[in-house]
Design an enzyme around this catalytic site. Structure first.
Site, PDB file in Angstrom:
ATOM      1  N   GLU A  71       0.839  -1.204   0.000  1.00 32.90           N
ATOM      2  CA  GLU A  71       0.000   0.000   0.000  1.00 32.90           C
ATOM      3  C   GLU A  71       0.873   1.252   0.000  1.00 32.90           C
ATOM      4  OE1 GLU A  71      -2.982   2.322  -0.541  1.00 32.90           O
ATOM      5  OE2 GLU A  71      -3.420   0.187  -0.316  1.00 32.90           O
ATOM      6  N   GLU A 127       1.676   6.407  -7.045  1.00 29.46           N
ATOM      7  CA  GLU A 127       0.611   7.345  -7.400  1.00 29.46           C
ATOM      8  C   GLU A 127       1.076   8.790  -7.251  1.00 29.46           C
ATOM      9  OE1 GLU A 127      -2.758   6.299  -5.000  1.00 29.46           O
ATOM     10  OE2 GLU A 127      -3.390   4.720  -6.388  1.00 29.46           O
ATOM     11  N   LYS A 171      -0.245   3.297 -12.284  1.00 28.43           N
ATOM     12  CA  LYS A 171      -1.060   3.396 -11.076  1.00 28.43           C
ATOM     13  C   LYS A 171      -1.953   2.161 -10.904  1.00 28.43           C
ATOM     14  CE  LYS A 171      -2.253   7.894 -10.101  1.00 28.43           C
ATOM     15  NZ  LYS A 171      -2.940   9.164 -10.381  1.00 28.43           N
TER      16      LYS A 171
END
Length: 128
Positions: free
Chosen positions: A73, A80, A98
Site C-alpha cells: 500500500e 501514485e 497506477k
C-alpha cells in the site's frame, strides 16, 4: 534543475534517514484512506489471533501477510504520488502504472484474506 539543486537533498546522516522513513509512514497513515482500512483490519486480525491463541507459525504467517499488504500500500501510494507529480494530464502509461500498483495491493489483500480464512475457520468452527 537537478535533484541536488532542490529543497530536499539526500540525507547523509543515518538518523535523518530514519526520520524521513517515519515521516513517510505517518504521512501514509494520515493521508491514505486505504492505509487506515488496512490498519483497522490488521488490528482486528491481531485481536482474533490473540483471542483464538493461534500457533506461533500461524502468528508468523499472519504478520507476514499484514506487513506485505501495508508495504505494498505504501509503494502504491509512492507510485501514485510520483506519477501525479510528473503530470496532471491523462496519460495512458501513467494510468497503467497506477493501476498495476493498485493491482499488487489487491492481490496481496486477497491472498491475505484467503490465508486468514484458512487459519481462522477451524478456530471458529471449534466454538461450540
Amino acid at each position: 534543475m537537478g535533484y541536488k539543486d532542490r529543497k530536499y537533498k539526500r540525507s547523509r546522516h543515518l538518523f535523518d534517514s530514519f526520520k524521513h522513513a517515519f515521516t513517510g509512514i505517518k504521512t501514509a497513515i494520515a493521508e491514505e484512506r486505504n492505509m487506515k482500512i488496512h490498519l483497522i483490519v490488521a488490528l482486528v486480525v491481531l485481536a482474533c489471533a490473540g483471542g483464538f491463541q493461534v500457533t506461533k507459525s500461524e502468528w508468523l504467517i499472519l504478520l507476514i501477510c499484514i506487513f506485505i499488504v501495508i508495504i505494498l500500500e505504501m509503494v502504491n501510494t509512492a507510485i501514485e504520488r510520483a506519477v501525479d507529480t510528473v503530470t496532471t494530464e491523462f496519460l495512458p502509461e501513467a494510468k497503467k502504472a497506477k493501476d498495476v500498483a493498485a493491482g499488487a495491493v489487491l492481490i496481496a489483500s486477497l491472498m491475505s484474506f484467503i490465508i486468514g480464512l484458512i487459519i481462522f475457520i477451524p478456530y471458529v468452527l471449534a466454538i461450540n
